[in-house]
Design an enzyme around this catalytic site. Structure first.
Site, PDB file in Angstrom:
ATOM      1  N   LYS A 137       0.821  -1.216   0.000  1.00 57.08           N
ATOM      2  CA  LYS A 137       0.000   0.000   0.000  1.00 57.08           C
ATOM      3  C   LYS A 137       0.858   1.272   0.000  1.00 57.08           C
ATOM      4  CE  LYS A 137      -4.001  -2.115   2.316  1.00 57.08           C
ATOM      5  NZ  LYS A 137      -4.986  -1.963   3.410  1.00 57.08           N
ATOM      6  N   TYR A 156     -12.755  -2.382  -2.343  1.00 54.94           N
ATOM      7  CA  TYR A 156     -13.280  -2.491  -0.975  1.00 54.94           C
ATOM      8  C   TYR A 156     -14.813  -2.465  -0.939  1.00 54.94           C
ATOM      9  CZ  TYR A 156      -8.711  -2.142   1.334  1.00 54.94           C
ATOM     10  OH  TYR A 156      -7.438  -2.395   1.799  1.00 54.94           O
ATOM     11  N   ASN A 165      -1.866   0.539   7.087  1.00 55.25           N
ATOM     12  CA  ASN A 165      -1.504  -0.833   7.466  1.00 55.25           C
ATOM     13  C   ASN A 165      -0.713  -1.596   6.402  1.00 55.25           C
ATOM     14  OD1 ASN A 165      -3.601  -1.178   5.736  1.00 55.25           O
ATOM     15  ND2 ASN A 165      -4.871  -2.392   7.118  1.00 55.25           N
ATOM     16  N   HIS A 181      -2.160  -5.294   1.627  1.00 55.97           N
ATOM     17  CA  HIS A 181      -3.424  -6.023   1.493  1.00 55.97           C
ATOM     18  C   HIS A 181      -3.140  -7.422   0.968  1.00 55.97           C
ATOM     19  CE1 HIS A 181      -7.364  -7.293   0.025  1.00 55.97           C
ATOM     20  NE2 HIS A 181      -6.751  -7.624  -1.100  1.00 55.97           N
ATOM     21  N   GLU A 236     -10.429 -10.054  -7.272  1.00 53.94           N
ATOM     22  CA  GLU A 236      -9.482  -8.930  -7.170  1.00 53.94           C
ATOM     23  C   GLU A 236      -8.441  -8.993  -8.284  1.00 53.94           C
ATOM     24  OE1 GLU A 236      -7.985  -9.246  -3.174  1.00 53.94           O
ATOM     25  OE2 GLU A 236      -9.898  -8.634  -2.289  1.00 53.94           O
TER      26      GLU A 236
END
Ligand code: ATP
Ligand code: MG
Length: 157
Positions: A10, A50, A113, A116, A127
């Site tokens: 990310k 998401y 964070n 993913h 995805e």
């Protein structure tokens, strides 16, 4: 074909120069990289990615974060890879993730964070289609596959 998962390094991890160290963990584990690209994820794509969380209070924030700066998007492959990678990533935020996991070792933010990983083989398939065309995925044999993936003796569990 062995299972695949979508990994996104990310924006915070790319900005913090952690991409190489994160890739190194998957390589050391013996997983196979079959696609990779650095890309600026659009808000529109982040929203689709998401979509399962669209009614959650954090949805807009998570979308803005994903679209805030480039990400390194990859597909990795191995039998059982979805579970393997989720364990390696750790729980959702670094302040609570176990040491030894990627989130546990590299961050303590309650907002960013680092990474993913798809949460099921089915989400992985969806995805992967969102981020890659089939011709961007390169399958090949690893020269050390026999040592990495030797099958157990006896019936499979
Ligand atoms: P990811 O899907 O990014 O791998 P995850 O599966 O651990 O993370 P999810 O529950 O799918 O967590 O949440 C998706 C993303 O939404 C998280 O990565 C995080 O950026 C954000 N998020 C999740 N829960 C919260 C929360 N309680 N507060 C703020 N943001 C959250
Ligand atoms: Mg998730």
């Amino acid at each position: 074909m062995a299972e695949r998962t979508l990994i996104i390094v990310k924006p915070d991890a790319v900005q913090r120069h952690l991409a190489g160290r994160i890739i190194e963990r998957f390589e050391s584990k013996g997983l196979k990289l079959v696609a990779a690209k650095l890309m600026q994820i659009s808000e529109e794509l982040a929203r689709r990615h998401y979509a399962a969380h669209k009614d959650k209070p954090f949805f807009e924030r998570a979308v803005k974060f994903m679209a805030s700066s480039p990400s390194l998007v990859m597909i990795w492959q191995a039998d059982g890879i979805v579970d393997i990678v989720r364990k390696m990533i750790g729980s959702t935020f670094g302040y609570e993730a176990q040491p030894g996991t990627i989130r546990g070792d590299f961050g303590c933010s309650q907002r960013y964070n680092l990474i993913h990983g798809s949460d099921s083989p089915e989400s992985a398939r969806n995805e992967i289609k969102m981020f890659f065309t089939p011709d961007e995925i390169v399958d090949y044999d690893l020269a050390d596959a026999g040592w990495l993936y030797s099958t157990r003796i006896g019936p499979k569990k």
